[in-house]
Design an enzyme around this catalytic site. Structure first.
Site, PDB file in Angstrom:
ATOM      1  N   GLY A  44       0.592  -1.092  -0.063  1.00  0.00           N
ATOM      2  CA  GLY A  44       0.036  -0.059  -0.006  1.00  0.00           C
ATOM      3  C   GLY A  44       1.005   1.287   0.009  1.00  0.00           C
ATOM      4  O   GLY A  44       1.944   1.312  -0.379  1.00  0.00           O
ATOM      5  N   ALA A  46       2.498   2.940   2.647  1.00  0.00           N
ATOM      6  CA  ALA A  46       3.654   2.822   3.015  1.00  0.00           C
ATOM      7  C   ALA A  46       4.642   1.573   2.598  1.00  0.00           C
ATOM      8  O   ALA A  46       5.945   2.042   2.330  1.00  0.00           O
ATOM      9  CB  ALA A  46       3.116   2.346   4.699  1.00  0.00           C
ATOM     10  N   GLY A  47       4.024   0.656   2.087  1.00  0.00           N
ATOM     11  CA  GLY A  47       4.893  -0.412   1.617  1.00  0.00           C
ATOM     12  C   GLY A  47       5.662  -0.087   0.271  1.00  0.00           C
ATOM     13  O   GLY A  47       6.617  -0.217  -0.302  1.00  0.00           O
ATOM     14  N   SER A 286     -16.709   9.830   2.576  1.00  0.00           N
ATOM     15  CA  SER A 286     -15.661  10.571   3.055  1.00  0.00           C
ATOM     16  C   SER A 286     -16.054  11.684   4.054  1.00  0.00           C
ATOM     17  O   SER A 286     -16.915  12.481   4.155  1.00  0.00           O
ATOM     18  CB  SER A 286     -15.089  11.084   1.716  1.00  0.00           C
ATOM     19  OG  SER A 286     -13.975  12.125   2.388  1.00  0.00           O
ATOM     20  N   ARG A 332     -13.547  13.021  14.609  1.00  0.00           N
ATOM     21  CA  ARG A 332     -14.306  11.809  14.289  1.00  0.00           C
ATOM     22  C   ARG A 332     -14.813  11.116  15.697  1.00  0.00           C
ATOM     23  O   ARG A 332     -15.946  10.802  15.835  1.00  0.00           O
ATOM     24  CB  ARG A 332     -13.259  10.849  13.673  1.00  0.00           C
ATOM     25  CG  ARG A 332     -13.068  11.172  12.170  1.00  0.00           C
ATOM     26  CD  ARG A 332     -12.235  10.342  11.541  1.00  0.00           C
ATOM     27  NE  ARG A 332     -12.036  10.601   9.916  1.00  0.00           N
ATOM     28  CZ  ARG A 332     -11.040  10.038   9.336  1.00  0.00           C
ATOM     29  NH1 ARG A 332     -10.387   9.073   9.725  1.00  0.00           N
ATOM     30  NH2 ARG A 332     -11.043  10.579   8.095  1.00  0.00           N
ATOM     31  N   LEU A 443      -2.865   8.862   5.111  1.00  0.00           N
ATOM     32  CA  LEU A 443      -2.197   8.930   4.117  1.00  0.00           C
ATOM     33  C   LEU A 443      -0.927   9.690   4.244  1.00  0.00           C
ATOM     34  O   LEU A 443       0.356   9.258   3.823  1.00  0.00           O
ATOM     35  CB  LEU A 443      -2.785   9.420   2.793  1.00  0.00           C
ATOM     36  CG  LEU A 443      -4.366   8.917   2.525  1.00  0.00           C
ATOM     37  CD1 LEU A 443      -4.778   9.635   1.245  1.00  0.00           C
ATOM     38  CD2 LEU A 443      -4.413   7.429   2.236  1.00  0.00           C
TER      39      LEU A 443
END
Length: 639
Positions: A44, A46-47, A286, A332, A443
């Site tokens: 993803g 990070a990877g 979102s 949130r 992100l």
């Protein structure tokens, strides 16, 4: 292997720590980098960013993912945007303000030095992504556009309509492909990590299963990097992709890696409500929608009139009423609890009363439907496809659902776990968000860790490791492979009468009912009493059809659910021991008279990191104290 909690935070003023640490970190000669091999698990944001950046530096990288392509990593599901302190809007933003907002948003339960570094690096992320061609939204004159997200009073969120995660991942994927073509990165799709291999206490390899052929194999390296996401699917219903799991981090935990703050789970307030028992996952709308949508419920209990027939005087815009400074962009955790409060009061809408309205009528009247369609069009399309309702003509119905997890494997300032050689990035680690993640920060963290932090810090471990990479023929690898085969054989041999999904659903019910949006000592004790018998029944009565020598999705799920059945108990144990309310961890016994979360800084201003001690013995709770030098802790208020 040492289980001591030394975060290795650099000395000096907080604004200089990262700069000085980069200068003081060990460098590896470019010619020597080719002699190192690094395993990256996960592709993803990070990877992919980590693998491509390490490959660009000259290291040999092996990147593993269980999807058929890195493009299918769950990072694509992120919709609303990515934060950065660019201050393009000239509205008072800065690195210091992003740093403070993130610390406060996490309810003063995150490591100060890591968060400041994240804020510093944020601006470079945007430059990197623009250079890769990520199509961020732009103003009429061509400048990058920004919008607001919860927990901030400035506009710092960069976005690409409602598909920001997908566009950012395509940028990282292009960088990854460049390194694959250059033969610095070797990609292993449809391959799942099933165990971590330690040699002399250092992480030196992994055991994997090819999900198409069933072949089990070992891979050695000089270091292992886990970028495998969070554990939200322990609740069964969540906004995560169904394949998202905790197996990689749980295998590491079983080998001695400390698991930090597992009770910190985020409930996102803007999800499409559950429609029926048949559902296997939930869909996120979102948070960016709350820029223009107004959240409300009827003032009168049991009011079943269509929303258009409820006059303004009989509507409760409860976020605007309770939090006038932030209104519909309250964080949130606060927004989710407020929605639960309204529905528990009998004022929920939709089937079962488990929903609140997100209304765009005012924004459409003020800006026009074309503007709203331009900003959020694909989100409205998703909503209509799922609910058969047109949100341009009537309000959306939303309700909180499990989303992101702030807990994860414990890492130091270098992003290395307490196991030497095991690095953990993105949502898989605990480091940057404290007890609650602000929107558009996931992100940011994933790309910061992969593009900028790990490439600068991994040399501190690798430099003295040259020439120490073990062979996969060593006993440690052979033993790990044998254990993986044994576990696979055991799962297939049970031949029970209950499906894997049955056990996963039952675990999810326990977790949501007793350790969901709110927890109490009584409810957590119930969960801890019910999970072990369910786990015992799983190992006696689960049905896993097929074999291990071919594609077998049931076998994949069985291994993951087996780990969730163990991990869920640790999550509840951590929630029980943290006798305070903070961020996404809301203990009913610890709240102010107005219902807000009540922290206990005297006793719980620390990271709780759990150490595995054996299959039948309780884990040990270790502590990393949190100190705040650049900010002062205070009662968190958005009113």
């Amino acid at each position: 292997m040492s289980a001591s909690l030394d975060p290795k935070i650099p000395a000096g003023p907080i604004a200089d720590k990262w700069k000085n640490h980069q200068f003081d970190s060990k460098l590896i000669n470019p010619a020597n980098r080719r002699k190192y091999e690094i395993i990256v698990v996960g592709s993803g944001l990070a990877g992919a960013s980590a693998a491509s950046s390490l490959g660009e530096l000259g290291y040999k990288v092996k990147c593993f993912c269980f999807q058929d392509s890195p493009r299918r990593a769950h990072s694509i599901a992120a919709q609303g945007g990515i934060n950065a302190a660019k201050n393009y809007q000239n509205d008072g933003d800065s690195v210091q303000r992003l740093f403070y907002d993130t610390i406060k948003g996490g309810d003063f339960r995150s490591r100060e030095a890591n968060v400041h570094r994240l804020a510093e690096v944020s601006c470079s992320i945007i430059d990197q992504c623009v250079a890769q061609g990520v199509p961020f939204a732009r103003e009429y004159g061509g400048l990058l556009a920004n919008r607001s997200f919860g927990g901030a009073q400035v506009s710092r969120t960069f976005y690409a309509r409602g598909q920001t995660g997908q566009q950012l991942l395509l940028g990282a994927y292009s960088a990854l492909n460049r390194q694959i073509a250059a033969h610095s990165v070797e990609m292993f799709p449809r391959t799942e990590l099933l165990d971590l291999v330690l040699v002399d206490g250092h992480a030196k390899g992994i055991v994997v299963r090819n999900l198409v052929t069933g072949a089990i194999s070992s891979h050695s390296a000089d270091a292992v990097v886990l970028c495998t996401g969070g554990y939200g699917n322990v609740f069964y219903l969540s906004t995560n992709a169904k394949g998202s799991n905790t197996t990689a981090t749980w295998r590491a935990y079983k080998h001695g890696a400390l698991f930090a703050n597992p009770c910190y789970t985020q409930i996102h307030p803007t999800c499409i409500p559950v429609a029926g028992e048949y559902q296997s996952k939930l869909t996120l709308m979102s948070e960016s929608l709350r820029n223009d949508g107004r959240v409300w419920v009827p003032k009168n209990k049991g009011d079943q009139r269509p929303p258009a027939q409820i006059p303004e005087t009989e509507r409760d815009y409860y976020l605007e009423r309770k939090y006038p400074s932030f209104g519909n962009l309250a964080p949130r955790d606060i927004s989710s609890r407020s929605a639960k409060e309204a529905t528990d009061d009998g004022r929920g809408v939709g089937p079962g009363g488990l929903g609140v309205y997100l209304d765009f009528a005012d924004a459409i009247q003020r800006l026009g439907e074309p503007t709203i369609r331009e900003r959020y069009g694909n989100l409205f399309e998703i909503y209509e496809q799922i609910t058969a309702e047109n949100a341009y003509q009537q309000p959306m119905r939303i309700y909180p659902a499990v989303h992101y997890t702030m807990g994860g494997l414990w890492v130091d300032y270098n992003l290395m776990s307490n196991l030497p050689g095991l690095f953990v990035l993105g949502e898989a680690n605990f480091s940057d968000h404290g007890a609650n993640r602000l929107g558009a920060s996931a992100l940011m963290q994933g790309l910061a860790d992969g593009y900028f932090v790990l490439p600068a810090t991994i040399g501190n471990y690798l430099a003295p490791q040259i020439g120490k990479r073990p062979s996969t023929s060593q006993p440690e690898f052979l033993q790990a492979e044998a254990a993986v085969r044994s576990r696979t054989t055991q799962l297939l041999a049970i031949k029970g009468k209950r499906s894997v999904d049955h056990f996963h659903r039952e675990l999810g019910r326990i977790m949501w009912d007793y350790c969901g949006m709110s927890r109490s000592e009584r409810s957590l004790q119930r969960a801890l009493a019910q999970i072990p018998p369910l786990r015992e029944e799983f190992w006696k009565n689960v049905s896993v059809p097929g074999d291990s020598a071919s594609l077998n999705p049931s076998l994949e799920k069985a291994g993951r659910v087996a780990d969730f059945l163990e991990f869920g108990e640790l999550l509840c144990r951590d929630a029980l021991e943290r006798r305070e309310s903070c961020g996404g961890h809301f203990r009913e016994e610890y709240q102010y008279p107005d219902g807000e979360a009540k922290r206990d800084d005297e006793n719980f201003q620390h990271v709780a990191a759990w150490q595995f001690t054996g299959e039948n013995s309780p884990p040990i709770r270790q502590v990393e104290p949190l100190t705040f030098e650049a900010v002062h802790t205070s009662v968190r208020s958005y009113k």
